[in-house]
Design a protein around this motif. Structure first.
Motif, short mmCIF file in Angstrom:
data_model
loop_
_atom_site.label_atom_id
_atom_site.label_comp_id
_atom_site.label_asym_id
_atom_site.label_seq_id
_atom_site.Cartn_x
_atom_site.Cartn_y
_atom_site.Cartn_z
N ILE A 103 0.88 -1.19 0.00
CA ILE A 103 0.00 0.00 0.00
C ILE A 103 0.91 1.23 0.00
N VAL A 104 0.83 1.99 -1.09
CA VAL A 104 1.71 3.15 -1.25
C VAL A 104 0.86 4.42 -1.22
N VAL A 105 1.20 5.30 -0.29
CA VAL A 105 0.49 6.58 -0.17
C VAL A 105 1.54 7.70 -0.22
N ASP A 106 1.36 8.61 -1.13
CA ASP A 106 2.29 9.74 -1.31
C ASP A 106 3.72 9.25 -1.48
N GLY A 107 3.87 8.15 -2.18
CA GLY A 107 5.19 7.64 -2.48
C GLY A 107 5.81 6.83 -1.38
N ASP A 108 5.09 6.70 -0.24
CA ASP A 108 5.63 5.90 0.86
C ASP A 108 4.80 4.62 1.03
N THR A 109 5.50 3.51 1.34
CA THR A 109 4.80 2.23 1.60
C THR A 109 4.32 2.25 3.02
N VAL A 110 3.02 2.31 3.20
CA VAL A 110 2.45 2.45 4.53
C VAL A 110 1.88 1.12 5.07
N GLY A 111 1.72 0.15 4.23
CA GLY A 111 1.15 -1.12 4.69
C GLY A 111 1.16 -2.20 3.60
N VAL A 112 0.48 -3.26 3.93
CA VAL A 112 0.41 -4.42 3.02
C VAL A 112 -1.06 -4.85 2.86
N LEU A 113 -1.42 -5.09 1.65
CA LEU A 113 -2.77 -5.62 1.33
C LEU A 113 -2.65 -7.12 1.05
N ALA A 114 -3.40 -7.92 1.81
CA ALA A 114 -3.41 -9.38 1.62
C ALA A 114 -4.80 -9.80 1.10
N ILE A 115 -4.84 -10.33 -0.08
CA ILE A 115 -6.11 -10.78 -0.70
C ILE A 115 -6.16 -12.30 -0.67
N SER A 116 -7.33 -12.85 -0.30
CA SER A 116 -7.50 -14.31 -0.25
C SER A 116 -7.14 -14.95 -1.59
N ALA A 117 -6.67 -16.19 -1.51
CA ALA A 117 -6.23 -16.88 -2.74
C ALA A 117 -7.37 -17.04 -3.74
N ASP A 118 -8.62 -17.11 -3.26
CA ASP A 118 -9.75 -17.29 -4.17
C ASP A 118 -10.21 -15.99 -4.77
N ALA A 119 -9.84 -14.90 -4.21
CA ALA A 119 -10.26 -13.61 -4.74
C ALA A 119 -9.38 -13.25 -5.93
N GLY A 120 -9.94 -12.59 -6.85
CA GLY A 120 -9.19 -12.17 -8.01
C GLY A 120 -8.91 -13.27 -9.00
N ARG A 121 -9.55 -14.42 -8.82
CA ARG A 121 -9.39 -15.53 -9.77
C ARG A 121 -10.73 -15.80 -10.45
N GLU A 122 -10.69 -16.29 -11.66
CA GLU A 122 -11.91 -16.60 -12.40
C GLU A 122 -11.74 -17.94 -13.10
N PRO A 123 -12.80 -18.77 -13.16
CA PRO A 123 -12.70 -20.07 -13.83
C PRO A 123 -12.61 -19.89 -15.34
N VAL A 124 -11.71 -20.65 -15.95
CA VAL A 124 -11.56 -20.61 -17.40
C VAL A 124 -11.50 -22.03 -17.92
#
Length: 413
Positions: A89-110
């Motif tokens: 997570i980058v705010v004003d050019g500084d890394t302020v944190g980390v975003l962790a997304i579940s393994a099933d999120a952001g995936r789609e069946p093909v």
């Protein structure tokens, strides 16, 4: 039937194959949608320091989670060990944190492209095999089943006597040679039937001609015998003329047997008194002595019984030529008449065969005959409800005499 079952089994296997290929060929594979993950990260950066998540995951500031949704990771390391997608997570050019997304999120069946291609190829192959199987069944039906059913129908027609319909042989069938051979057999049977019909017609015409030609001389003999009986004759001459007249009448009666429409000799048993029997043994060739016959009434056809007696006496004249003695006695419900000569007789071993059609004894060499006299007599006795058998000496080396026994059934009183 077997071909049909094979075709159904093959089609069933093809369907199962298609289902299996479809099942494994359409298994869902997954891939990460990077644009979606970037959009989530952008939203978190815009909401910092109080972001909200719309997808399963967590936001960490350093090692401390500041918000989460449907997960409980205590640290980014724990999220990484759970196959989570980690984005800074980058705010004003500084890394302020980390975003962790579940393994099933952001995936789609093909659909797996490779398996999809394999599915198309397998489906096409199985379809082609199915069509080939159907074509093979159709060809085999035309070459095997249909000709075989024609053979079955042909056999039924021949068994029913229908020989007019030809059995057409196909050049492309497995039974071509058989069909040709069977049709040749049908033609031969048809020709044989035509020849048989021709022979039957010729036989009928011959019998009718013989019957017509015989009646005229028989009538002449009978008429002359009647005229001779009017002459002044001695007792012996009158006896002979009477015998000639009786035999002429008997021959005239026998001409009815020449009717070609008769399937077998007509036999009409009636009641015959014992006084009627002795005159039947009258003969002009040998001496016949008839002992007294017990008083009784028997069943028999007078004309046929006379024919039987004449055959037996004629046989005795031809093979023995000795005087004949006729004796009789009552046994149970039968009158047994024994007709015996004193000639050489026949060996005991031949006794059981002499009543067969066309069978003659070993002493018949040089004697004219066809072996039908005794056979016909036994047949007629059976038709009259009686029986006939032969007795001869048991010694083959010293035979002496031959006896024929006639058994007539007694009439009910």
């Amino acid at each position: 039937m077997k071909l049909t079952l094979r075709a159904l089994a093959l089609a069933g296997l093809a369907c199962i194959g298609i289902l299996l290929v479809w099942q494994f060929g359409t298994r869902p594979a997954t891939r990460v949608d990077i644009s979606q993950l970037n959009a989530i990260a952008k939203q978190v950066e815009q909401q910092w320091p109080t972001p909200t998540l719309t997808t399963p995951g967590a936001v960490f500031e350093g090692e401390t989670p500041i918000t989460s949704r449907e997960v409980s990771w205590p640290s980014p390391l724990a999220a990484a060990s759970d196959d989570a997608q980690l984005l800074p997570i980058v705010v004003d050019g500084d890394t302020v944190g980390v975003l962790a997304i579940s393994a099933d999120a952001g995936r789609e069946p093909v659909l797996n492209a490779h398996l999809h291609s394999a599915l198309r190829v397998a489906t096409a192959t199985i379809g082609i095999l199915t069509l080939l199987a159907i074509a093979w069944v159709a060809v085999e039906y035309a070459r095997v089943i249909r000709p075989f059913r024609r053979l079955e129908q042909f056999a039924s027609d021949v068994a029913a006597g229908n020989l007019d319909a030809p059995l057409l042989a196909g050049t492309n069938t497995r039974f071509g040679a058989w069909q040709s051979s069977l049709d040749i057999l049908r033609s031969e049977l048809l020709e044989a039937r035509a020849n048989e019909d021709t022979a039957k017609l010729a036989h009928k015409q011959l019998i009718e001609q013989i019957s017509h030609d015989i009646r005229t001389p028989i009538a002449s003999i009978a008429a002359n015998a009647e005229l001779l009986e009017l002459e002044n004759l001695s007792s012996s001459q009158r006896e002979r003329v009477h015998t000639i007249a009786a035999k002429a009448q008997q021959l005239a009666a026998f001409t009815h047997d020449l009717d070609p429409n008769l399937v077998k000799l007509r036999v009409d048993p009636v009641a015959i008194g014992s006084p009627q029997l002795p005159p039947m043994f009258r003969s002009t060739d040998v001496e016949v002595r008839v002992d007294p016959i017990p008083p009784c009434i028997v069943l028999g056809d007078p004309m046929r019984l006379q024919q039987v007696i004449d055959n037996i006496i004629e046989n005795s004249v031809k093979y023995a030529g000795t005087p004949i003695t006729v004796t009789s006695e009552l046994e149970d419900d039968q009158l047994c008449i024994h007709i015996a000569d004193t000639g050489l007789g026949v060996p005991a071993a031949e006794r059981g065969t002499l009543l067969g059609r066309g069978v003659r004894g070993s002493n018949s060499t040089g004697v004219v005959g066809q072996g039908l006299g005794l056979y016909t007599s036994a047949h007629l006795m059976e038709r009259m409800g009686g029986a006939m058998w032969l007795t001869a000496p048991d010694s083959q080396d010293a035979p002496s005499g031959f006896t024929v026994t006639l058994a007539l059934t007694l009439a009910d009183s």
